[in-house]
Design a protein around this motif. Structure first.
Motif, PDB file in Angstrom:
ATOM      1  N   GLN A   1       0.811  -1.221   0.000  1.00  0.00           N
ATOM      2  CA  GLN A   1       0.000   0.000   0.000  1.00  0.00           C
ATOM      3  C   GLN A   1       0.845   1.273   0.000  1.00  0.00           C
ATOM      4  OE1 GLN A   1      -2.967  -1.107  -0.444  1.00  0.00           O
ATOM      5  NE2 GLN A   1      -2.516  -3.180   0.266  1.00  0.00           N
ATOM      6  N   SER A   2       2.169   1.149   0.086  1.00  0.00           N
ATOM      7  CA  SER A   2       3.032   2.331   0.130  1.00  0.00           C
ATOM      8  C   SER A   2       4.382   2.029  -0.482  1.00  0.00           C
ATOM      9  CB  SER A   2       3.235   2.822   1.566  1.00  0.00           C
ATOM     10  OG  SER A   2       4.219   3.848   1.614  1.00  0.00           O
ATOM     11  N   ALA A   3       4.812   2.870  -1.406  1.00  0.00           N
ATOM     12  CA  ALA A   3       6.131   2.748  -2.013  1.00  0.00           C
ATOM     13  C   ALA A   3       7.164   3.601  -1.299  1.00  0.00           C
ATOM     14  CB  ALA A   3       6.065   3.154  -3.485  1.00  0.00           C
ATOM     15  N   GLY A   4       6.811   4.118  -0.112  1.00  0.00           N
ATOM     16  CA  GLY A   4       7.728   4.935   0.655  1.00  0.00           C
ATOM     17  C   GLY A   4       7.737   6.377   0.168  1.00  0.00           C
ATOM     18  N   THR A   5       8.792   7.105   0.541  1.00  0.00           N
ATOM     19  CA  THR A   5       8.917   8.515   0.153  1.00  0.00           C
ATOM     20  C   THR A   5      10.304   8.810  -0.407  1.00  0.00           C
ATOM     21  OG1 THR A   5       9.583   9.127   2.418  1.00  0.00           O
ATOM     22  CG2 THR A   5       7.233   9.276   1.870  1.00  0.00           C
ATOM     23  N   TYR A   6      10.996   7.756  -0.838  1.00  0.00           N
ATOM     24  CA  TYR A   6      12.355   7.903  -1.348  1.00  0.00           C
ATOM     25  C   TYR A   6      12.327   7.850  -2.884  1.00  0.00           C
ATOM     26  CZ  TYR A   6      17.486   7.390  -1.033  1.00  0.00           C
ATOM     27  OH  TYR A   6      18.847   7.569  -1.132  1.00  0.00           O
ATOM     28  N   VAL A   7      13.414   7.471  -3.513  1.00  0.00           N
ATOM     29  CA  VAL A   7      13.527   7.559  -4.965  1.00  0.00           C
ATOM     30  C   VAL A   7      12.591   6.573  -5.671  1.00  0.00           C
ATOM     31  CG1 VAL A   7      15.103   7.425  -6.930  1.00  0.00           C
ATOM     32  CG2 VAL A   7      15.872   8.446  -4.792  1.00  0.00           C
ATOM     33  N   CYS A   8      12.310   5.429  -5.061  1.00  0.00           N
ATOM     34  CA  CYS A   8      11.375   4.481  -5.685  1.00  0.00           C
ATOM     35  C   CYS A   8      10.007   5.125  -5.887  1.00  0.00           C
ATOM     36  CB  CYS A   8      11.255   3.218  -4.832  1.00  0.00           C
ATOM     37  SG  CYS A   8      12.729   2.174  -4.840  1.00  0.00           S
ATOM     38  N   ASN A   9       9.474   5.723  -4.833  1.00  0.00           N
ATOM     39  CA  ASN A   9       8.197   6.409  -4.965  1.00  0.00           C
ATOM     40  C   ASN A   9       8.296   7.575  -5.946  1.00  0.00           C
ATOM     41  OD1 ASN A   9       5.356   7.203  -3.895  1.00  0.00           O
ATOM     42  ND2 ASN A   9       6.580   9.053  -3.630  1.00  0.00           N
TER      43      ASN A   9
END
Length: 209
Positions: free
Chosen positions: A138-146
């Motif tokens: 449900q979340s790709a995080g807040t780093y470069v992946c997102n």
């Protein structure tokens, strides 16, 4: 000439010698081509903005039917197709160029988020058929992946040149959870499923937290 699939992974970062996402992509791409699925693979830098720009340049050049960006989530215990990209950059560690944005939008004025246009639940089931732990995330995080995921999703929603493409993001775990060769086999199965599935499965993929 258009292709079937654009498949991306990331270069090593934060002192690592390898990045399992790129190892898996590098092995999956020739397997897809062997199955007569025209595929281009691309290694992206772990840099806010630049990684997404390089992906979109390749997408506009090759006009793929499907765009699957793959990244490493070292703390996870499964291969996880991502449901949603959010419009935020909030770096816990600097990227490979030393950038550490905090609470900045990926696209100023852009929507809060975008859903993946990949059939993530069907892909999750395909991954599981290869013996891999797999779940919808449900979340790709807040780093470069997102960051890459959001830039891709925003382009798919707003750029007429990419209107026929579908795309999204898949996180893979570290090699001690799933070796890159096994992840590559899973990616091949998931991508073949995505190409064959214009609609997703109606099965649960939710989470309580």
């Amino acid at each position: 000439m258009s292709i079937d699939v654009l498949l991306t992974g990331f270069a090593p970062f934060d002192g690592a010698d390898v990045n399992e996402s790129w190892l898996a992509v590098r092995e999956a791409a020739p397997a897809l081509r062997a199955a007569e699925i025209t595929t281009r693979e691309l290694e992206l830098p772990v840099e806010f903005g630049r990684a997404g720009a390089e992906l979109l340049h390749a997408a506009r050049e090759h006009a793929p039917q499907l765009i699957v960006a793959v990244g490493l989530a070292a703390g996870r215990r499964a291969v996880t197709p991502e449901r949603v990209a959010i419009n935020i950059r909030d770096a816990r560690i600097p990227d490979a160029a030393g950038a550490s944005p905090v609470d900045e939008p990926v696209v100023p004025g852009g929507p809060v988020g975008y859903f993946s246009t990949l059939p993530i639940k069907a892909m999750t089931e395909a991954l599981a058929t290869q013996g891999l732990p797999a779940a919808v995330s449900q979340s790709a995080g807040t780093y470069v992946c997102n960051d890459v995921f959001y830039l891709l999703a925003h382009a798919l929603a707003t750029d007429p040149q990419l209107a026929q493409a579908r795309g999204g993001f898949v996180h893979v775990p570290a090699a001690d959870v799933a070796p890159p060769a096994a992840v590559a086999r899973g990616l091949v199965a998931a991508i073949r499923t995505a190409l064959e599935s214009p609609e997703d499965l109606v099965v649960t993929g939710g989470a309580e937290h």
